[in-house]
Write a protein that holds these residues in place. Structure first.
Motif, PDB file in Angstrom:
ATOM      1  N   LEU A  84      55.653  43.932  30.813  1.00 14.71           N
ATOM      2  CA  LEU A  84      54.775  44.773  29.997  1.00 14.71           C
ATOM      3  C   LEU A  84      54.666  46.184  30.554  1.00 14.71           C
ATOM      4  O   LEU A  84      54.672  47.171  29.803  1.00 14.71           O
ATOM      5  N   GLU A  85      54.593  46.292  31.878  1.00 14.46           N
ATOM      6  CA  GLU A  85      54.471  47.623  32.497  1.00 14.46           C
ATOM      7  C   GLU A  85      55.755  48.425  32.316  1.00 14.46           C
ATOM      8  O   GLU A  85      55.712  49.648  32.141  1.00 14.46           O
ATOM      9  N   HIS A  86      56.906  47.754  32.383  1.00 15.27           N
ATOM     10  CA  HIS A  86      58.177  48.438  32.106  1.00 15.27           C
ATOM     11  C   HIS A  86      58.156  49.027  30.686  1.00 15.27           C
ATOM     12  O   HIS A  86      58.558  50.184  30.479  1.00 15.27           O
ATOM     13  N   LEU A  87      57.705  48.236  29.732  1.00 13.63           N
ATOM     14  CA  LEU A  87      57.672  48.699  28.344  1.00 13.63           C
ATOM     15  C   LEU A  87      56.720  49.877  28.177  1.00 13.63           C
ATOM     16  O   LEU A  87      57.039  50.859  27.493  1.00 13.63           O
ATOM     17  N   GLU A  88      55.546  49.787  28.796  1.00 12.09           N
ATOM     18  CA  GLU A  88      54.577  50.872  28.684  1.00 12.09           C
ATOM     19  C   GLU A  88      55.118  52.150  29.320  1.00 12.09           C
ATOM     20  O   GLU A  88      54.953  53.250  28.761  1.00 12.09           O
ATOM     21  N   THR A  89      55.749  52.020  30.481  1.00  9.97           N
ATOM     22  CA  THR A  89      56.312  53.188  31.152  1.00  9.97           C
ATOM     23  C   THR A  89      57.370  53.853  30.289  1.00  9.97           C
ATOM     24  O   THR A  89      57.382  55.082  30.114  1.00  9.97           O
ATOM     25  N   ASP A  90      58.269  53.048  29.730  1.00 10.76           N
ATOM     26  CA  ASP A  90      59.335  53.593  28.901  1.00 10.76           C
ATOM     27  C   ASP A  90      58.771  54.226  27.634  1.00 10.76           C
ATOM     28  O   ASP A  90      59.258  55.265  27.164  1.00 10.76           O
ATOM     29  N   PHE A  91      57.727  53.608  27.091  1.00  6.12           N
ATOM     30  CA  PHE A  91      57.084  54.150  25.895  1.00  6.12           C
ATOM     31  C   PHE A  91      56.565  55.569  26.163  1.00  6.12           C
ATOM     32  O   PHE A  91      56.848  56.501  25.402  1.00  6.12           O
ATOM     33  N   TYR A  92      55.808  55.731  27.247  1.00  6.45           N
ATOM     34  CA  TYR A  92      55.251  57.056  27.539  1.00  6.45           C
ATOM     35  C   TYR A  92      56.344  58.063  27.870  1.00  6.45           C
ATOM     36  O   TYR A  92      56.241  59.245  27.497  1.00  6.45           O
ATOM     37  N   ASN A  93      57.396  57.628  28.549  1.00  8.99           N
ATOM     38  CA  ASN A  93      58.503  58.542  28.835  1.00  8.99           C
ATOM     39  C   ASN A  93      59.132  59.054  27.540  1.00  8.99           C
ATOM     40  O   ASN A  93      59.445  60.242  27.408  1.00  8.99           O
ATOM     41  N   LYS A  94      59.295  58.152  26.579  1.00  7.70           N
ATOM     42  CA  LYS A  94      59.893  58.541  25.299  1.00  7.70           C
ATOM     43  C   LYS A  94      58.941  59.440  24.499  1.00  7.70           C
ATOM     44  O   LYS A  94      59.391  60.386  23.821  1.00  7.70           O
ATOM     45  N   VAL A  95      57.649  59.166  24.583  1.00  8.79           N
ATOM     46  CA  VAL A  95      56.665  59.993  23.875  1.00  8.79           C
ATOM     47  C   VAL A  95      56.673  61.417  24.422  1.00  8.79           C
ATOM     48  O   VAL A  95      56.695  62.396  23.656  1.00  8.79           O
ATOM     49  N   ILE A  96      56.650  61.536  25.726  1.00  5.92           N
ATOM     50  CA  ILE A  96      56.655  62.877  26.342  1.00  5.92           C
ATOM     51  C   ILE A  96      57.946  63.615  25.994  1.00  5.92           C
ATOM     52  O   ILE A  96      57.936  64.806  25.673  1.00  5.92           O
ATOM     53  N   ALA A  97      59.062  62.901  26.054  1.00  6.83           N
ATOM     54  CA  ALA A  97      60.355  63.527  25.745  1.00  6.83           C
ATOM     55  C   ALA A  97      60.424  64.002  24.295  1.00  6.83           C
ATOM     56  O   ALA A  97      61.099  64.981  23.991  1.00  6.83           O
ATOM     57  N   ALA A  98      59.707  63.328  23.407  1.00 12.00           N
ATOM     58  CA  ALA A  98      59.740  63.693  21.985  1.00 12.00           C
ATOM     59  C   ALA A  98      59.012  65.004  21.717  1.00 12.00           C
ATOM     60  O   ALA A  98      59.254  65.651  20.686  1.00 12.00           O
ATOM     61  N   GLY A  99      58.114  65.407  22.597  1.00  8.77           N
ATOM     62  CA  GLY A  99      57.426  66.685  22.456  1.00  8.77           C
ATOM     63  C   GLY A  99      56.438  66.758  21.311  1.00  8.77           C
ATOM     64  O   GLY A  99      56.159  67.853  20.796  1.00  8.77           O
ATOM     65  N   LEU A 100      55.891  65.626  20.904  1.00  9.67           N
ATOM     66  CA  LEU A 100      54.943  65.610  19.783  1.00  9.67           C
ATOM     67  C   LEU A 100      53.548  66.074  20.176  1.00  9.67           C
ATOM     68  O   LEU A 100      52.747  66.434  19.316  1.00  9.67           O
ATOM     69  N   PHE A 101      53.263  66.059  21.462  1.00 10.02           N
ATOM     70  CA  PHE A 101      51.932  66.436  21.948  1.00 10.02           C
ATOM     71  C   PHE A 101      52.042  67.660  22.853  1.00 10.02           C
ATOM     72  O   PHE A 101      53.028  67.835  23.568  1.00 10.02           O
ATOM     73  N   LYS A 102      51.005  68.496  22.801  1.00  8.64           N
ATOM     74  CA  LYS A 102      50.994  69.720  23.594  1.00  8.64           C
ATOM     75  C   LYS A 102      49.704  69.803  24.413  1.00  8.64           C
ATOM     76  O   LYS A 102      48.721  69.121  24.117  1.00  8.64           O
ATOM     77  N   GLY A 103      49.735  70.657  25.397  1.00 12.66           N
ATOM     78  CA  GLY A 103      48.525  70.965  26.160  1.00 12.66           C
ATOM     79  C   GLY A 103      47.874  69.768  26.812  1.00 12.66           C
ATOM     80  O   GLY A 103      48.542  68.933  27.430  1.00 12.66           O
ATOM     81  N   ALA A 104      46.550  69.656  26.640  1.00 13.89           N
ATOM     82  CA  ALA A 104      45.769  68.630  27.313  1.00 13.89           C
ATOM     83  C   ALA A 104      46.185  67.231  26.892  1.00 13.89           C
ATOM     84  O   ALA A 104      46.196  66.303  27.710  1.00 13.89           O
ATOM     85  N   GLN A 105      46.529  67.050  25.609  1.00 15.43           N
ATOM     86  CA  GLN A 105      46.934  65.721  25.143  1.00 15.43           C
ATOM     87  C   GLN A 105      48.249  65.301  25.790  1.00 15.43           C
ATOM     88  O   GLN A 105      48.408  64.142  26.195  1.00 15.43           O
TER      89      GLN A 105
END
Length: 228
Positions: A84-105
């Motif tokens: 589960l932790e592997h999946l969560e880590t990969d999820f956040y890595n992909k989210v950050i790489a996608a650049g959908l969020f800026k600044g504080a978020q």
């Protein structure tokens, strides 16, 4: 069931033994991945050799060593948590790489991802110290399309993670492994509460008491995110 056939979980030990309870409270007093790492690495005193040692790690594994087979059960739970932790880590890595969020978020989600990576590192080290083989990180895919849908998915993932740890806690035999699992659980729950707020959901959607999610339920929920 005869008393000789009964098994005592770490929760029972913590409830009934003031010494174990005090030790547990001391160990989970810290917060964050560093505290979880320290407790997890200290949970590995059980070994095949018979030499005695005065280290806290050895003292903390007495209950596990005395309940034959419990160490393997704890290893199975640790590897489940690691998946589960592997999946969560990969999820956040992909989210950050996608650049959908800026600044504080973006900073917040990056921090969450770093916490999940620390959980991966801690669980991996603990499994190895207990003589087990850590599961490999599964290949994953996530529907990362827009910020709101990703935020909702993140909340779902974190709430599910917290519920997964909650369900496994009574099954853990080693008191120090239990303390570590609960310290990670509390971080997952805080992540979930933050994300629930972000998407306009109740901080504690299940009310005053969290609901556990059994392994079969959790694995079915994450199956769509795993590439076969």
């Amino acid at each position: 069931m005869p008393d000789s056939e009964k098994t005592t979980s770490a929760l029972d030990e913590l409830r009934d033994d003031p010494t174990s309870r005090k030790k547990f409270l001391t160990r989970v007093g810290g917060t964050g991945g560093v505290a979880a790492m320290a407790v997890l690495l200290g949970a590995c005193g059980s070994s095949n050799n018979s030499s005695s040692t005065s280290t806290p790690a050895a003292a903390g594994t007495t209950a596990a060593a005395a309940s034959g087979g419990s160490e393997q059960g704890d290893l199975d739970i640790l590897n489940y948590a690691l998946t589960l932790e592997h999946l969560e880590t990969d999820f956040y890595n992909k989210v950050i790489a996608a650049g959908l969020f800026k600044g504080a978020q973006a900073d917040l989600l990056k921090h969450f991802g770093e916490s999940e990576q620390q959980h991966v590192d801690a669980l991996t080290a603990t499994i190895k110290k207990l003589g087990g083989t850590p599961v490999a990180a599964p290949k994953s895919k996530f529907p990362i399309k827009d910020a709101m849908s990703v935020a909702k998915l993140a909340a779902t993932v974190e709430n599910l993670g917290a519920a997964a740890y909650l369900a496994q806690a009574p099954k853990i035999k080693n008191a120090e492994v239990l303390a570590a699992a609960l310290s990670i659980h509390s971080v997952e729950a805080r992540h979930a509460a933050t994300l629930n707020t972000l998407i306009g959901k109740k901080i504690t959607p299940d009310g005053a008491f969290g609901k556990p999610a059994e392994m079969s339920t959790v694995l079915a929920a994450v199956k769509p995110f795993i590439v076969a």
